[in-house]
Design a protein around this motif. Structure first.
Motif, mmCIF file in Angstrom:
data_model
loop_
_atom_site.group_PDB
_atom_site.id
_atom_site.type_symbol
_atom_site.label_atom_id
_atom_site.label_comp_id
_atom_site.label_asym_id
_atom_site.label_seq_id
_atom_site.Cartn_x
_atom_site.Cartn_y
_atom_site.Cartn_z
ATOM 1 N N THR A 233 0.807 -1.227 0.000
ATOM 2 C CA THR A 233 0.000 0.000 0.000
ATOM 3 C C THR A 233 0.836 1.271 0.000
ATOM 4 O O THR A 233 0.295 2.362 0.183
ATOM 5 C CB THR A 233 -0.944 0.016 1.213
ATOM 6 N N GLN A 236 -0.239 4.809 -1.873
ATOM 7 C CA GLN A 236 -1.641 4.678 -2.260
ATOM 8 C C GLN A 236 -2.541 5.716 -1.591
ATOM 9 O O GLN A 236 -3.568 6.079 -2.136
ATOM 10 C CB GLN A 236 -2.163 3.274 -1.912
ATOM 11 N N GLU A 291 -8.597 -4.601 -4.231
ATOM 12 C CA GLU A 291 -9.619 -3.593 -4.478
ATOM 13 C C GLU A 291 -10.995 -4.093 -4.066
ATOM 14 O O GLU A 291 -11.255 -5.308 -4.037
ATOM 15 C CB GLU A 291 -9.627 -3.218 -5.959
ATOM 16 N N PHE A 293 -15.358 -3.275 -4.572
ATOM 17 C CA PHE A 293 -16.272 -2.749 -5.587
ATOM 18 C C PHE A 293 -17.669 -2.590 -4.999
ATOM 19 O O PHE A 293 -18.140 -3.449 -4.245
ATOM 20 C CB PHE A 293 -16.341 -3.704 -6.785
ATOM 21 N N GLN A 300 -15.805 0.026 -11.704
ATOM 22 C CA GLN A 300 -14.540 0.559 -11.193
ATOM 23 C C GLN A 300 -14.480 0.365 -9.686
ATOM 24 O O GLN A 300 -15.498 0.359 -9.004
ATOM 25 C CB GLN A 300 -14.409 2.038 -11.530
ATOM 26 N N PRO A 301 -13.267 0.184 -9.134
ATOM 27 C CA PRO A 301 -13.168 -0.033 -7.691
ATOM 28 C C PRO A 301 -13.555 1.214 -6.914
ATOM 29 O O PRO A 301 -13.343 2.345 -7.375
ATOM 30 C CB PRO A 301 -11.693 -0.380 -7.489
ATOM 31 N N CYS A 302 -14.116 1.005 -5.740
ATOM 32 C CA CYS A 302 -14.477 2.129 -4.875
ATOM 33 C C CYS A 302 -13.526 2.251 -3.691
ATOM 34 O O CYS A 302 -13.666 3.174 -2.877
ATOM 35 C CB CYS A 302 -15.905 1.987 -4.368
ATOM 36 N N MET A 304 -9.826 0.223 -1.426
ATOM 37 C CA MET A 304 -8.708 -0.724 -1.330
ATOM 38 C C MET A 304 -8.549 -1.190 0.109
ATOM 39 O O MET A 304 -8.744 -0.419 1.054
ATOM 40 C CB MET A 304 -7.423 -0.038 -1.812
ATOM 41 N N MET A 322 -12.057 3.715 1.266
ATOM 42 C CA MET A 322 -13.074 3.698 0.213
ATOM 43 C C MET A 322 -13.875 4.991 0.199
ATOM 44 O O MET A 322 -13.788 5.826 1.105
ATOM 45 C CB MET A 322 -14.011 2.511 0.420
#
Length: 354
Positions: A233, A236, A291, A293, A300-302, A304, A322
């Motif tokens: 991470t 990120q 990820e 979702f 698309q991912p919301c 991590m 998120m």
């Protein structure tokens, strides 16, 4: 990987004699054998935190140098307290998270041992003309995490008076004792001492506390809402995305540090739309950095996964960064039809910036 001293090798060898099993590198403690209680089932326990490293910083300019690099105030760091601190890239993304404390001679930065060599080297690059020297302090120490209602009595022989509140610290001839964030209503302590003293204390501690792997400690960290940056991470998250300022890891009144403008802008311009949430995941194999979702927006991912540990019964406990809006609906791991996330209250409020 940092090299171990002879005394630390003695500590690891002692733990092996107690039934401890380690990873392939012989550093990260995996458990105390198949008959040991599951880490997630323990209320009062002690865990050798062998996977943690410690950078020591000494010299006349140690405090001012670190003050210019980290997200928290180092120049006013008192010897009676510990603090959380972050190390960011110029883009404001976290490269590392530390537990930080000091004695009259040295400032200590605790982080995962796997990150230590690269982070220590990077910090060293920016010392330049400052009178500051970085060294590996973790290679000659033992760190034990103690948690649960029985932790207080277990420490009485070495610390008759305990730190009164989270992030208070006591130093004596037996080493350093730091009370960290409470978890599930119970106090937790880190004891940083010599391997020799840790070995001598172990049988007496075991009368009160069940020896277990660091998994139990990491679960308690997650329940406390305290995130930790790992290799998966790095770069990120801006600190606020993982609630780092809410738990005392960012000082907005201190001077500049790498990424400071972006961190400050995130705090004061507009409403924060992303946070770290506490969740149970319907899977016992949750990878950090995976990820998540939202079912309402599967393309698309919301968010991590920041940290995750097995919690028994085929589930994991996780801190998940998120979009706040996504938490009102269904969220799944890995894909919109993956294992479901179930959200829980954190032990602190997800406050909006002032």
């Amino acid at each position: 990987m940092t090299e171990l001293t002879a005394s630390t090798s003695v500590w690891l060898d002692f733990l092996k004699q107690q039934g401890a099993q380690f990873d392939a590198d012989g550093i990260e403690l995996q458990g105390f054998g198949p008959t040991a209680p599951a880490p997630e089932s323990l209320e009062s326990f002690m865990a050798p935190l062998t996977g943690l490293g410690i950078i020591g910083v000494t010299g006349d300019d140690a405090a001012s140098f670190l003050h210019s690099q980290l997200t928290n105030d180092v120049e006013r760091l008192d010897t009676s307290v510990a603090r959380l601190a972050g190390y960011c890239s110029p883009k404001g993304r976290m490269l590392a998270s530390f537990l930080m404390w000091r004695n009259p001679e040295t400032i200590f930065l605790q982080l995962p041992r796997t990150l230590q060599p690269a982070i220590q080297k990077r910090l060293q690059m920016f010392v330049m003309r400052a009178k500051a020297k970085l060294s590996d302090q973790g290679a000659s120490t033992a760190v034990i995490g103690l948690a649960g209602p029985a932790a207080k009595n277990s420490l009485a022989e070495w610390y008759p008076v305990l730190p009164a509140e989270p992030y208070a610290k006591i130093d004596n001839a037996n080493g350093t004792l730091i009370r960290v964030a409470d978890s599930s209503g119970s106090a937790r302590y880190q004891w940083i001492t010599s391997p020799e003293l840790a070995i001598a204390a172990w049988p007496k501690l075991a009368q009160h506390l069940t020896p277990t792997s660091p998994q139990a400690w990491r679960l308690a960290e997650i329940r406390a809402g305290v995130p930790g940056i790992t290799a998966s991470t790095q770069e990120q998250f801006v600190p606020q995305m993982i609630n780092f300022e809410l738990i005392g890891g960012v000082n907005f009144k201190k001077g500049c540090y790498p990424g400071q403008e972006i961190v400050a802008r995130s705090q004061y311009l507009g409403k924060l739309k992303r946070r770290a949430m506490l969740a149970t995941v319907d899977s016992d194999a949750v990878a950090v950095g995976a990820e998540v979702f939202a079912a309402a927006d599967p393309g698309q991912p919301c968010g991590m996964v920041v940290n995750a540990e097995r919690a028994g019964e085929g589930r994991s406990l996780a801190l998940v960064e998120m979009k706040l809006a996504a938490a009102d609906g269904e969220v799944h791991l890995g894909a919109a039809d993956g294992p479901a996330l179930h959200f829980h209250d954190l032990p602190y409020e997800l406050a909006d910036p002032q």
